[in-house]
Design a protein around this motif. Structure first.
Motif, PDB file in Angstrom:
ATOM      1  N   SER A  58       0.855  -1.197   0.000  1.00 16.05           N
ATOM      2  CA  SER A  58       0.000   0.000   0.000  1.00 16.05           C
ATOM      3  C   SER A  58       0.889   1.244   0.000  1.00 16.05           C
ATOM      4  O   SER A  58       2.079   1.163   0.320  1.00 16.05           O
ATOM      5  N   GLN A  59       0.283   2.358  -0.325  1.00 11.93           N
ATOM      6  CA  GLN A  59       1.002   3.638  -0.262  1.00 11.93           C
ATOM      7  C   GLN A  59       1.433   3.925   1.170  1.00 11.93           C
ATOM      8  O   GLN A  59       2.519   4.444   1.417  1.00 11.93           O
ATOM      9  N   GLU A  60       0.532   3.588   2.111  1.00 14.38           N
ATOM     10  CA  GLU A  60       0.829   3.832   3.530  1.00 14.38           C
ATOM     11  C   GLU A  60       2.107   3.096   3.944  1.00 14.38           C
ATOM     12  O   GLU A  60       3.012   3.668   4.575  1.00 14.38           O
ATOM     13  N   THR A  63       5.232   4.602   2.213  1.00 16.17           N
ATOM     14  CA  THR A  63       5.678   5.855   2.837  1.00 16.17           C
ATOM     15  C   THR A  63       6.490   5.561   4.097  1.00 16.17           C
ATOM     16  O   THR A  63       7.579   6.103   4.301  1.00 16.17           O
ATOM     17  N   SER A  75       7.085  -0.808  -8.362  1.00 16.21           N
ATOM     18  CA  SER A  75       5.807  -1.514  -8.195  1.00 16.21           C
ATOM     19  C   SER A  75       5.393  -2.273  -9.450  1.00 16.21           C
ATOM     20  O   SER A  75       4.645  -3.247  -9.374  1.00 16.21           O
ATOM     21  N   GLU A 174      -6.702   1.524  -3.699  1.00 16.38           N
ATOM     22  CA  GLU A 174      -5.631   2.188  -4.461  1.00 16.38           C
ATOM     23  C   GLU A 174      -5.725   1.862  -5.945  1.00 16.38           C
ATOM     24  O   GLU A 174      -5.211   2.593  -6.778  1.00 16.38           O
TER      25      GLU A 174
END
Ligand code: 5RP
Length: 232
Positions: A58-60, A63, A75, A174
């Motif tokens: 995930s982006q979370e 990060t 990705s 997403e």
């Protein structure tokens, strides 16, 4: 049991999972509060000199991984993932899972399926005798005609389906899809259900992870348990 206690059990499971990561590995990085502990601990190892590359789900997670210094693979790539490590919402005695409480189920399943080994970290409250009941099954669907897809899901599961929302609007994954949550009392045959749901047009993937998990690490008030699935 407070969520504070549970977080301690999640952290203990995550720290145990880190022991399965070796220098040079490509590691699939899960999503959620348990995976967060994992990523932070792996960051400590990287800063201490361990060579790792991560594939975030995930982006979370991406990060956080960047913040703690874990190099990430592109990705859009053909990865060779040594081990994927993730949390779960429920685990049954056959090592089957419900995942997707955080909405990252599709990427999580792709990464788990690409890994040589899949390790799941949970606190003890996630262990259930049978999947379903207290936790609804998330299913990722294409927004186009989602209501018709939901009707088919209701027909197959004979259970109520609710569109997941956030601040009054449909929750978007997403990948730009919707999620419907299905309140199923008991999932006695997860493999059959997964196959039936995957054959409905409009369904992109389900939160059922069947026959994928090699190791379950459980944080409990009595300590951490490491359970190995029988060889498949
Ligand atoms: C996200 C997931 C998570 O792994 C699952 O929801 C468990 O989350 P947490 O570790 O915060 O309890 O499947 O899509």
């Amino acid at each position: 049991m407070t969520s504070h206690n549970l977080d301690g059990f999640k952290k203990a499971a995550a720290l145990k999972a880190v022991e399965f990561v070796r220098d040079g590995m490509v590691v699939g990085l899960g999503t959620g509060s348990t995976a967060k502990h994992l990523v932070i601990a792996l960051g400590d190892h990287v800063r201490a000199g361990m060579k790792l590359r991560g594939v975030p789900t995930s982006q979370e997670t991406a990060t956080l991984a960047r913040e703690v210094g874990i190099p990430l693979l592109d990705s859009e790539n053909r990865w060779e993932i040594d081990v994927a490590i993730d949390g779960a919402d429920q685990v049954d005695p056959g090592f089957n899972l419900i995942k997707g409480g955080g909405g990252a189920l599709l990427k999580e399943k792709i990464v788990a399926a690409s890994a040589k080994q899949f390790i799941v970290m949970v606190d003890h409250t996630k262990q259930v005798p049978v999947l379903g009941g207290s936790f609804p099954l998330p299913i990722e669907v294409i927004p186009f005609g989602w209501g018709s897809t939901a009707r088919e899901i209701e027909r197959v599961t004979k259970s109520p389906v609710i569109l997941r929302t956030r601040q009054g609007a449909p929750f978007k994954t997403e990948a730009g899809h919707f999620i419907v949550d299905v309140q199923i009392n008991r999932i006695d045959q997860p493999a059959e259900l997964e196959t039936a749901l995957n054959s409905i047009p409009g369904v992109v993937g389900t939160g059922l992870f069947v026959g994928r998990t090699n190791i379950v690490i459980v944080g409990t008030p009595q300590g951490v348990q490491t359970l190995h699935a029988p060889q498949r």
